[in-house]
Design an enzyme around this catalytic site. Structure first.
Site, PDB file in Angstrom:
ATOM      1  N   LYS A   1     -94.630 -25.583  36.413  1.00  0.00           N
ATOM      2  CA  LYS A   1     -93.924 -26.144  37.576  1.00  0.00           C
ATOM      3  C   LYS A   1     -94.924 -26.490  38.677  1.00  0.00           C
ATOM      4  O   LYS A   1     -95.677 -25.615  39.133  1.00  0.00           O
ATOM      5  CB  LYS A   1     -92.884 -25.140  38.108  1.00  0.00           C
ATOM      6  CG  LYS A   1     -91.898 -24.639  37.056  1.00  0.00           C
ATOM      7  CD  LYS A   1     -91.091 -25.776  36.448  1.00  0.00           C
ATOM      8  CE  LYS A   1     -90.182 -25.278  35.325  1.00  0.00           C
ATOM      9  NZ  LYS A   1     -89.531 -26.383  34.599  1.00  0.00           N
TER      10      LYS A   1
ATOM     11  N   ASP B   1     -94.062 -30.115  35.315  1.00  0.00           N
ATOM     12  CA  ASP B   1     -92.710 -30.428  35.776  1.00  0.00           C
ATOM     13  C   ASP B   1     -92.670 -30.431  37.308  1.00  0.00           C
ATOM     14  O   ASP B   1     -92.812 -29.387  37.941  1.00  0.00           O
ATOM     15  CB  ASP B   1     -91.727 -29.402  35.213  1.00  0.00           C
ATOM     16  CG  ASP B   1     -90.288 -29.831  35.397  1.00  0.00           C
ATOM     17  OD1 ASP B   1     -90.046 -30.862  36.050  1.00  0.00           O
ATOM     18  OD2 ASP B   1     -89.396 -29.140  34.866  1.00  0.00           O
TER      19      ASP B   1
ATOM     20  N   GLU C   1     -93.240 -34.488  34.495  1.00  0.00           N
ATOM     21  CA  GLU C   1     -91.786 -34.594  34.402  1.00  0.00           C
ATOM     22  C   GLU C   1     -91.167 -34.773  35.784  1.00  0.00           C
ATOM     23  O   GLU C   1     -91.481 -34.046  36.721  1.00  0.00           O
ATOM     24  CB  GLU C   1     -91.194 -33.343  33.733  1.00  0.00           C
ATOM     25  CG  GLU C   1     -89.683 -33.495  33.496  1.00  0.00           C
ATOM     26  CD  GLU C   1     -89.161 -32.526  32.460  1.00  0.00           C
ATOM     27  OE1 GLU C   1     -89.201 -32.878  31.267  1.00  0.00           O
ATOM     28  OE2 GLU C   1     -88.737 -31.426  32.840  1.00  0.00           O
TER      29      GLU C   1
ATOM     30  N   ASP D   1     -86.114 -36.191  33.520  1.00  0.00           N
ATOM     31  CA  ASP D   1     -85.218 -35.056  33.281  1.00  0.00           C
ATOM     32  C   ASP D   1     -83.982 -35.197  34.186  1.00  0.00           C
ATOM     33  O   ASP D   1     -82.944 -35.724  33.762  1.00  0.00           O
ATOM     34  CB  ASP D   1     -86.001 -33.768  33.557  1.00  0.00           C
ATOM     35  CG  ASP D   1     -85.201 -32.493  33.404  1.00  0.00           C
ATOM     36  OD1 ASP D   1     -83.991 -32.572  33.194  1.00  0.00           O
ATOM     37  OD2 ASP D   1     -85.785 -31.395  33.511  1.00  0.00           O
TER      38      ASP D   1
ATOM     39  N   LYS E   1     -80.767 -32.508  29.083  1.00  0.00           N
ATOM     40  CA  LYS E   1     -80.071 -31.252  29.387  1.00  0.00           C
ATOM     41  C   LYS E   1     -78.587 -31.458  29.086  1.00  0.00           C
ATOM     42  O   LYS E   1     -77.922 -32.297  29.697  1.00  0.00           O
ATOM     43  CB  LYS E   1     -80.285 -30.848  30.841  1.00  0.00           C
ATOM     44  CG  LYS E   1     -81.679 -30.287  31.104  1.00  0.00           C
ATOM     45  CD  LYS E   1     -81.684 -29.393  32.329  1.00  0.00           C
ATOM     46  CE  LYS E   1     -83.019 -28.691  32.508  1.00  0.00           C
ATOM     47  NZ  LYS E   1     -84.052 -29.559  33.101  1.00  0.00           N
TER      48      LYS E   1
HETATM   49 MG    MG Z   1     -87.592 -30.399  34.180  1.00  0.00          MG
END
Ligand code: MG
Length: 368
Positions: free
Chosen positions: A165, A193, A218, A241, A265
């Site tokens: 992240k 991400d 991402e 995403d 997702k």
């Molecule tokens: Mg993500």
């Protein structure tokens, strides 16, 4: 076969540790899960789950799922759950949009259809790979030293895929990406991400500075417009995403060349039925995929695993499993569990795991 009742259960899934996203902008401590039981006139029962990642991450809302199901229930009762497209159309007619409210019903119908056919959902969808899917770790926003330590802990448990992240501080992000690439091992799958944490200018600074590394970023901006606006100004691969919600989003990303990876997702996109179309757009355009539930229990992890198993091995980078992050286990250890950083497809017909019903709490029931 007819759907005779729909029962929703609300259960809190506390996270073991507070979870921060977007450079510390968003904090999460407990997930609001909705479990859905669908019963039929021939005795088969299917289960679905919708667990948004809080209500500040993307437009999805725990109580909204239950309200949406209340609105849609009258349109779905009486339908044949094996005809998942009929159920999908009934839900889309009853409540346009609100995809996150539809995924648990869609999931429960696939569970019943699999049980009726005697096949795991992935096989019923056309063919499930038995290659174990790597689970992506979740390496929170920290310093380079802390990032190394967290990755080492995951590696010791068998993880080969990592979602690091980043987002927020340009200089720190560049330093962390460069440091992780130094310690990256052969065969490791690493995704950086951003979770929408950059402005366009910040995104360009980091992505240009890391072009030589050919690493994937991402969701490096708030929206598809932001990602599109900078896509011809850098050479770094992109995964989309949060901005991949509808089939139209998928078509736009593919047609305009906005990403090399889809982060699908299932709760956000409305379930397996809609996600399977995104998968096919991705495959038709040479786009790889990460598949995740959004959040939730082992049921949600398993739903994502079934879709991941329908993706050819070479195009499925990893899945994500929320089960290791929550302190409540609603299925008593059953279902696909983290085995050395991988999930194995269950051979049980249908979804392959059901919850312990007496562990679930607040209940609403809709019946014919
Ligand atoms: Mg993500």
């Amino acid at each position: 076969m007819k759907i005779t009742s729909i029962t929703t259960y609300q259960v809190d899934l506390p996270l073991e540790h507070p979870y921060w996203l977007s450079g510390g902008r968003l904090k999460f401590e407990c997930l609001d899960a909705t479990l859905v039981k669908i019963e039929t006139d021939d005795g088969l029962t299917g289960w679905g789950e919708g667990t948004p990642w809080g209500h500040t991450y993307v437009p999805a809302h725990g109580p909204g799922i239950r309200a949406g199901i209340e609105t849609m229930a009258g349109f779905v009762l009486g339908l044949d759950p094996r005809r998942v497209l009929d159920v999908e159309r009934a839900m889309d007619l009853a409540l346009p949009g609100h995809l996150y409210a539809k995924s648990p019903i869609d999931m429960a119908c696939w569970d019943i259809a699999g049980q009726a056919a005697g096949l795991p959902i992935a096989d019923l969808m056309g063919g499930g790979s038995r290659t174990p899917r790597p689970i992506a770790s979740s390496v929170g926003a920290k310093t380079a030293e802390e990032t190394r330590a967290v990755m080492e802990r995951y590696r010791a448990r068998g993880y080969i895929a990592h979602s690091v992240k980043i987002g927020g501080d340009v200089a720190r992000d560049i330093a962390r990406v460069r440091d992780v690439e130094v310690i990256r091992r052969d065969g490791e799958i690493v995704l950086y991400d951003v979770n929408r944490g950059w402005s366009r200018a910040q995104a360009l600074q980091v992505m240009r500075a890391c072009e030589d590394l050919h690493v994937t970023f991402e969701q490096p901006g708030e929206s598809l417009d932001d990602i599109a606006a900078i896509s011809h100004k850098h050479a770094s691969p992109v995964s989309v995403d949060e901005s991949l919600v509808t089939l139209q989003d998928a078509a736009r990303i593919a047609r305009d060349g906005l990403a090399e990876v889809f982060g699908i997702k299932l709760n956000r996109v409305g379930g397996l039925t809609k996600a399977a179309r995104m998968r096919d757009i991705a495959l038709a355009h040479g786009i790889d995929m990460f598949v995740m539930a959004t959040g939730g229990s082992v049921l949600a992890d398993t739903e994502a695993l079934h879709l991941a198993a329908t993706i050819p091995d070479h195009a499925c980078r990893a899945v994500w499993a929320c089960q290791d992050m929550i302190t409540v286990d609603i299925a008593g250890g059953r279902g696909p569990r983290n085995q050395a950083g991988h999930l194995h497809l269950p051979e049980t017909p249908g979804l392959g795991v059901h919850p312990d019903e007496d562990q679930l709490k607040k209940v609403a029931r809709y019946a014919l």
